[in-house]
Design a protein around this motif. Structure first.
Motif, mmCIF file in Angstrom:
data_model
loop_
_atom_site.group_PDB
_atom_site.id
_atom_site.type_symbol
_atom_site.label_atom_id
_atom_site.label_comp_id
_atom_site.label_asym_id
_atom_site.label_seq_id
_atom_site.Cartn_x
_atom_site.Cartn_y
_atom_site.Cartn_z
ATOM 1 N N MET A 183 -122.625 12.599 -63.369
ATOM 2 C CA MET A 183 -122.777 14.023 -64.348
ATOM 3 C C MET A 183 -122.343 13.527 -65.694
ATOM 4 O O MET A 183 -121.487 12.979 -65.662
ATOM 5 N N THR A 184 -123.342 13.270 -66.825
ATOM 6 C CA THR A 184 -122.602 13.431 -68.140
ATOM 7 C C THR A 184 -122.863 14.840 -68.720
ATOM 8 O O THR A 184 -123.768 15.245 -68.319
ATOM 9 N N ALA A 185 -121.593 15.527 -69.216
ATOM 10 C CA ALA A 185 -121.763 16.437 -70.611
ATOM 11 C C ALA A 185 -121.340 16.284 -70.918
ATOM 12 O O ALA A 185 -120.684 15.780 -71.892
ATOM 13 N N GLU A 225 -118.141 14.275 -74.779
ATOM 14 C CA GLU A 225 -118.570 13.455 -73.783
ATOM 15 C C GLU A 225 -117.638 13.663 -72.085
ATOM 16 O O GLU A 225 -117.026 13.147 -72.302
ATOM 17 N N CYS A 261 -118.256 18.299 -59.277
ATOM 18 C CA CYS A 261 -119.005 18.217 -60.370
ATOM 19 C C CYS A 261 -119.167 19.733 -61.032
ATOM 20 O O CYS A 261 -118.800 19.578 -61.885
ATOM 21 N N LEU A 305 -118.010 21.643 -64.317
ATOM 22 C CA LEU A 305 -119.099 22.013 -65.364
ATOM 23 C C LEU A 305 -118.932 23.614 -66.009
ATOM 24 O O LEU A 305 -118.506 23.723 -67.101
ATOM 25 N N VAL A 321 -122.444 23.564 -73.758
ATOM 26 C CA VAL A 321 -122.257 22.789 -72.500
ATOM 27 C C VAL A 321 -123.491 22.345 -72.481
ATOM 28 O O VAL A 321 -124.342 23.201 -71.752
ATOM 29 N N GLU A 335 -125.614 19.464 -69.616
ATOM 30 C CA GLU A 335 -125.749 18.531 -68.755
ATOM 31 C C GLU A 335 -126.893 17.676 -68.825
ATOM 32 O O GLU A 335 -127.766 18.305 -68.992
ATOM 33 N N TRP A 354 -127.812 15.051 -64.823
ATOM 34 C CA TRP A 354 -127.508 14.580 -63.381
ATOM 35 C C TRP A 354 -128.137 12.867 -63.317
ATOM 36 O O TRP A 354 -129.632 12.999 -63.465
#
Length: 86
Positions: A1-3, A40, A50, A54, A69, A71, A73
């Motif tokens: 996951m990138t947020a 990031e 994850c 979040l 935020v 996100e 995936w």
């Protein structure tokens, strides 16, 4: 996951706080300041963990002030060890 976390999140201990939460959840990855003022967060591990990270990022108990935020995936690359502040 990138947020991507926006708000007053640089210079307030946000990356350190994120690292501590991620390690508690057994995640690997990093938290890095971006030039535009966002942070990031890249995290790998079980989806449930994850999702908990979040939720913590959005939860209101973070250092500074989170305004939003976003996100994304993706499949884990499984190449990260530990969780670091960049």
């Amino acid at each position: 996951m990138t947020a991507w976390v926006r708000g007053r999140v640089q210079g307030v201990g946000f990356r350190w706080w994120t690292r501590a939460r991620a390690l508690e959840l057994g995640l690997t990855g990093w938290a890095a300041n971006l030039r535009d003022g966002r942070v990031e967060v890249v995290a790998e591990g079980p989806r449930e963990s994850c999702e908990k990270l979040l939720a913590a990022l959005r939860g209101g108990d973070t250092p500074g002030e989170v305004e939003g935020v976003v996100e994304r995936w993706s499949d884990a690359k499984r190449s990260m060890v530990g969780f670091v502040e960049k």
